[in-house]
Write a protein that holds these residues in place. Structure first.
Motif, short mmCIF file in Angstrom:
data_model
loop_
_atom_site.label_atom_id
_atom_site.label_comp_id
_atom_site.label_asym_id
_atom_site.label_seq_id
_atom_site.Cartn_x
_atom_site.Cartn_y
_atom_site.Cartn_z
N LYS A 132 0.63 -0.79 -0.22
CA LYS A 132 -0.39 -0.42 0.23
C LYS A 132 1.11 1.10 -0.08
CE LYS A 132 -4.04 -1.69 2.33
NZ LYS A 132 -4.20 -1.59 4.63
N PRO A 133 0.15 2.39 -0.75
CA PRO A 133 1.10 3.90 -0.69
C PRO A 133 0.91 4.28 0.92
CG PRO A 133 0.14 3.34 -2.65
CD PRO A 133 -0.58 2.62 -1.96
N SER A 134 1.57 4.92 1.36
CA SER A 134 1.54 4.96 2.88
C SER A 134 2.24 7.26 2.10
CB SER A 134 2.22 4.62 3.97
OG SER A 134 3.65 5.18 3.56
N GLU A 135 1.45 7.23 3.44
CA GLU A 135 2.46 8.72 3.42
C GLU A 135 4.08 8.70 4.06
OE1 GLU A 135 1.56 10.11 7.66
OE2 GLU A 135 -1.03 11.22 6.95
N ILE A 136 4.92 7.52 4.17
CA ILE A 136 6.76 7.60 3.66
C ILE A 136 6.87 6.98 2.41
CG2 ILE A 136 6.99 7.75 6.14
CD1 ILE A 136 7.20 4.71 6.35
N ARG A 137 5.85 6.46 1.33
CA ARG A 137 6.38 5.81 0.42
C ARG A 137 5.09 6.07 -0.77
NH1 ARG A 137 6.25 -0.10 2.36
NH2 ARG A 137 3.92 0.13 1.55
N THR A 138 5.24 6.75 -1.73
CA THR A 138 5.08 7.60 -2.93
C THR A 138 4.34 6.58 -3.43
OG1 THR A 138 6.82 7.15 -4.07
CG2 THR A 138 6.82 9.66 -2.74
N LEU B 7 8.30 -1.14 -5.55
CA LEU B 7 8.54 -2.21 -4.64
C LEU B 7 7.85 -3.94 -5.07
CD1 LEU B 7 9.53 -3.77 -1.92
CD2 LEU B 7 7.84 -2.19 -0.66
N ALA B 8 7.20 -3.44 -5.56
CA ALA B 8 5.97 -5.03 -5.46
C ALA B 8 6.39 -5.07 -7.12
CB ALA B 8 4.37 -3.91 -6.29
N ASP B 9 6.67 -4.63 -7.89
CA ASP B 9 8.02 -5.16 -8.94
C ASP B 9 8.98 -5.99 -8.83
OD1 ASP B 9 6.63 -3.98 -11.04
OD2 ASP B 9 8.05 -1.83 -11.10
N PHE C 128 7.05 -17.52 -2.60
CA PHE C 128 5.82 -16.90 -1.87
C PHE C 128 5.43 -16.86 -0.80
CE2 PHE C 128 1.84 -15.22 -2.77
CZ PHE C 128 1.84 -14.05 -3.77
N ALA C 129 5.72 -17.25 -0.20
CA ALA C 129 5.18 -17.61 1.26
C ALA C 129 5.79 -16.43 2.41
CB ALA C 129 4.70 -19.07 1.92
N THR C 130 6.92 -16.67 1.91
CA THR C 130 7.86 -15.96 2.53
C THR C 130 7.78 -14.46 2.46
OG1 THR C 130 9.55 -18.11 2.73
CG2 THR C 130 10.70 -15.96 3.92
N LEU C 131 8.25 -14.45 1.62
CA LEU C 131 8.49 -12.88 0.83
C LEU C 131 6.64 -12.54 1.30
CD1 LEU C 131 9.15 -12.69 -2.01
CD2 LEU C 131 10.67 -12.00 -0.05
N ALA C 132 5.16 -13.26 1.11
CA ALA C 132 4.20 -12.35 1.34
C ALA C 132 3.58 -11.67 3.42
CB ALA C 132 3.23 -12.98 1.60
N LYS C 133 4.31 -13.16 3.89
CA LYS C 133 4.30 -12.81 5.50
C LYS C 133 5.61 -11.80 5.80
CE LYS C 133 3.71 -17.87 6.54
NZ LYS C 133 5.05 -18.60 6.93
N THR C 134 6.92 -11.58 5.17
CA THR C 134 7.50 -10.52 5.54
C THR C 134 6.95 -8.99 5.01
OG1 THR C 134 9.08 -11.45 4.81
CG2 THR C 134 9.90 -9.56 4.99
N TYR C 135 5.81 -9.40 3.40
CA TYR C 135 5.96 -7.86 3.04
C TYR C 135 4.51 -7.16 2.46
CZ TYR C 135 10.78 -7.14 1.33
OH TYR C 135 12.18 -7.16 1.36
N SER C 136 3.66 -8.03 2.77
CA SER C 136 2.29 -8.24 2.65
C SER C 136 1.56 -7.43 4.07
CB SER C 136 1.64 -9.41 2.64
OG SER C 136 -0.68 -9.10 2.05
N GLU C 137 1.08 -6.59 3.38
CA GLU C 137 0.17 -5.31 4.06
C GLU C 137 -1.61 -5.59 4.19
OE1 GLU C 137 1.87 -0.90 4.44
OE2 GLU C 137 2.31 -2.08 2.26
N GLN D 268 -8.08 -0.43 -5.77
CA GLN D 268 -8.41 0.48 -5.06
C GLN D 268 -7.38 0.02 -3.62
OE1 GLN D 268 -12.69 -1.17 -4.88
NE2 GLN D 268 -12.60 -1.07 -2.94
N TYR D 269 -6.97 -0.42 -3.62
CA TYR D 269 -6.10 -0.63 -2.00
C TYR D 269 -4.66 -1.14 -2.18
CZ TYR D 269 -10.90 -3.74 -1.17
OH TYR D 269 -11.93 -3.68 -1.04
N GLY D 270 -3.87 -0.33 -3.18
CA GLY D 270 -3.01 -0.18 -3.33
C GLY D 270 -2.54 -1.20 -4.68
N TRP D 271 -0.88 -1.87 -4.92
CA TRP D 271 -0.66 -2.59 -5.81
C TRP D 271 -0.51 -4.48 -5.39
CZ3 TRP D 271 0.97 -0.78 -10.74
CH2 TRP D 271 1.12 -0.07 -10.97
#
Length: 445
Positions: free
Chosen positions: A298-304, A311-313, A325-334, A376-379
């Motif tokens: 998700k975009p945020s105040e500290i991430r355009t 980051l998604a790329d 995939f699962a390890t990266l999801a646990k680390t990065y997914s919002e 609408q939720y992000g990338w």
């Protein structure tokens, strides 16, 4: 103790004998008369004549021959007696139909016949039927329906175990998807009928069955011979789910061609013969489901927005290069609902997703990774793990099973309850040539 209305009416009859001589010499006018006393109410000849006329009109519209008056009068009178008993129960129970409810019901009937209310009035007039009489009949039927729902529905219990057993059976799986349009003929027997009376009813049922198999009009047989609540409708029961039908009818009908009839089957209310008028369904309603997992950034105040896409790329490229995939999801997914599960959304109905996610998921082959995309939720980055077609969710199937079992029990309980209130009522029939069905059963014992 039942109060006989005939005794209450007798003083009025005697009083008429003492009217003045002027009345005695007046022209004789045909008077309405009582054709049946039903507990604390009466059925008048005019009511019977009106209903007979309506039934004759209905039968004529179906292109069928109208049975003899003696047969029709007796069947219609019996229907009126049972209706009257239910209306008295409704009166005692305080059931009322408001004008607003009645107007809405009339409007619905007109709409189903592709008519406006005015056109409905005109159609009734063309058939020689009064709008006020039709309105009163609808009111009566609405009261009867509510009485039945209260008195019959409360007698029905369906346990969770019955639902599980039904769903687990091969027959249950089949019955949830197939429907039959049926007509029936009931040759009634009382609970206390002697063996001779039962044998007589069985013989009568076998005779009706043979006539039906030889091509006799089933509707005419129902009108003339059936003791069922649907007799005056030619036995037409409408559509029934296979799961509503008690054994052995369920298996019989599954193997029968349209137009065939079942042999007589003994039930608590008597001997029943069914005719299969039509069938539909039999095929599961398939719902496409997709097993998918995703990572949401998700975009945020500290991430355009640009940084979020970047980051998604990078996450996409790392997965494509072989990282888990699962390890990266646990680390990065919002996405809090799936991140801890490695981004797994499990099996999901595509229609429950936002359009952008649904479209990318539809275009992504099974076992492949999508390019990063925006909702609408992000990338998101998603991977399709599998596709399947299912007939329904477990909850929906359980509800279908519950409804089927309740409907099956409702039909059985309704006939039993109608027989009970008829047997317990004080009924005195005054129509010449007519006989009380209960009295006939008693005489046969």
């Amino acid at each position: 103790m039942k109060i006989k209305l005939s005794e209450c009416l007798r003083p009025l009859v005697l009083g008429a004998l003492f009217l003045g001589t002027a009345a005695a010499h007046a022209a004789v006018q045909p008077l309405d008369k009582v054709v049946a006393i039903v507990d604390n109410d009466v059925i008048m000849q005019s009511q019977l004549d009106q209903r007979v006329h309506e039934v004759q009109q209905t039968i004529a519209k179906r292109g069928q021959g109208v049975p003899p008056a003696s047969v029709l009068d007796q069947q219609v009178l019996e229907r009126l007696i049972v209706e009257n008993l239910q209306l008295q129960i409704g009166e005692r129970s305080g059931i009322r139909i408001t004008d607003e409810e009645l107007n809405q019901a009339i409007g619905t009937i007109a709409q189903r016949n592709n008519m406006t209310p005015d056109q409905f009035r005109q159609a009734l007039a063309r058939d020689g039927l009064s709008y006020d009489d039709a309105r009163e009949q609808v009111r009566r039927e609405m009261i009867i329906s509510r009485v039945r729902q209260r008195r019959v529905a409360e007698r029905i219990q369906v346990t969770d175990q019955e639902v599980k057993n039904f769903l687990a059976s091969d027959l249950g799986k089949m019955q949830l998807s197939e429907e039959y349009r049926l007509a029936n003929i009931l040759i009634p027997t009382s609970d206390s009928a002697s063996s001779d009376a039962v044998q007589a009813a069985a013989k009568q049922a076998e005779d009706v069955y043979k006539q039906a198999k030889q091509g006799a009009d089933f509707a005419q047989l129902a009108i003339a011979r059936s003791g069922s609540d649907t007799a005056l409708d030619g036995g037409d029961m409408g559509w029934r789910k296979a799961g509503q039908l008690p054994p052995p009818f369920d298996r019989m009908l599954s193997e029968m061609p349209i137009g065939d009839v079942t042999p007589p089957v003994r039930t608590p209310g008597g001997f029943i013969i069914l005719k299969l008028l039509d069938k539909r369904g039999g095929e599961a309603v398939m719902v496409d489901e997709v097993h998918v997992r995703h990572i949401l950034i998700k975009p945020s105040e500290i991430r355009t927005e640009a940084q979020t896409k970047e980051l998604a790329d990078k996450i996409h490229d790392r997965i494509a290069s072989g990282e888990d995939f699962a390890t990266l999801a646990k680390t990065y997914s919002e996405d809090p609902g799936s991140a801890l599960n490695g981004g797994d959304l499990n099996w999901i109905d595509p229609n429950s997703l936002v359009p952008e996610f649904r479209e990318v998921m539809a275009e992504t082959p099974q076992g492949k990774l999508s390019k990063p995309f925006r909702t609408q939720y992000g990338w998101h980055v998603l991977e399709v793990l599998g596709r399947r077609a299912t007939d329904s969710t477990t909850q929906a199937r359980e509800q279908q099973a519950m409804n089927a079992l309740r409907n099956r029990k409702y039909d059985e309980e309704l006939q039993s309850w109608l027989r009970q209130i008829r047997d317990e009522a004080y009924v005195e029939i005054k129509l010449p040539g007519a006989t009380n069905q209960a009295e006939s059963a008693d005489q046969a014992q």
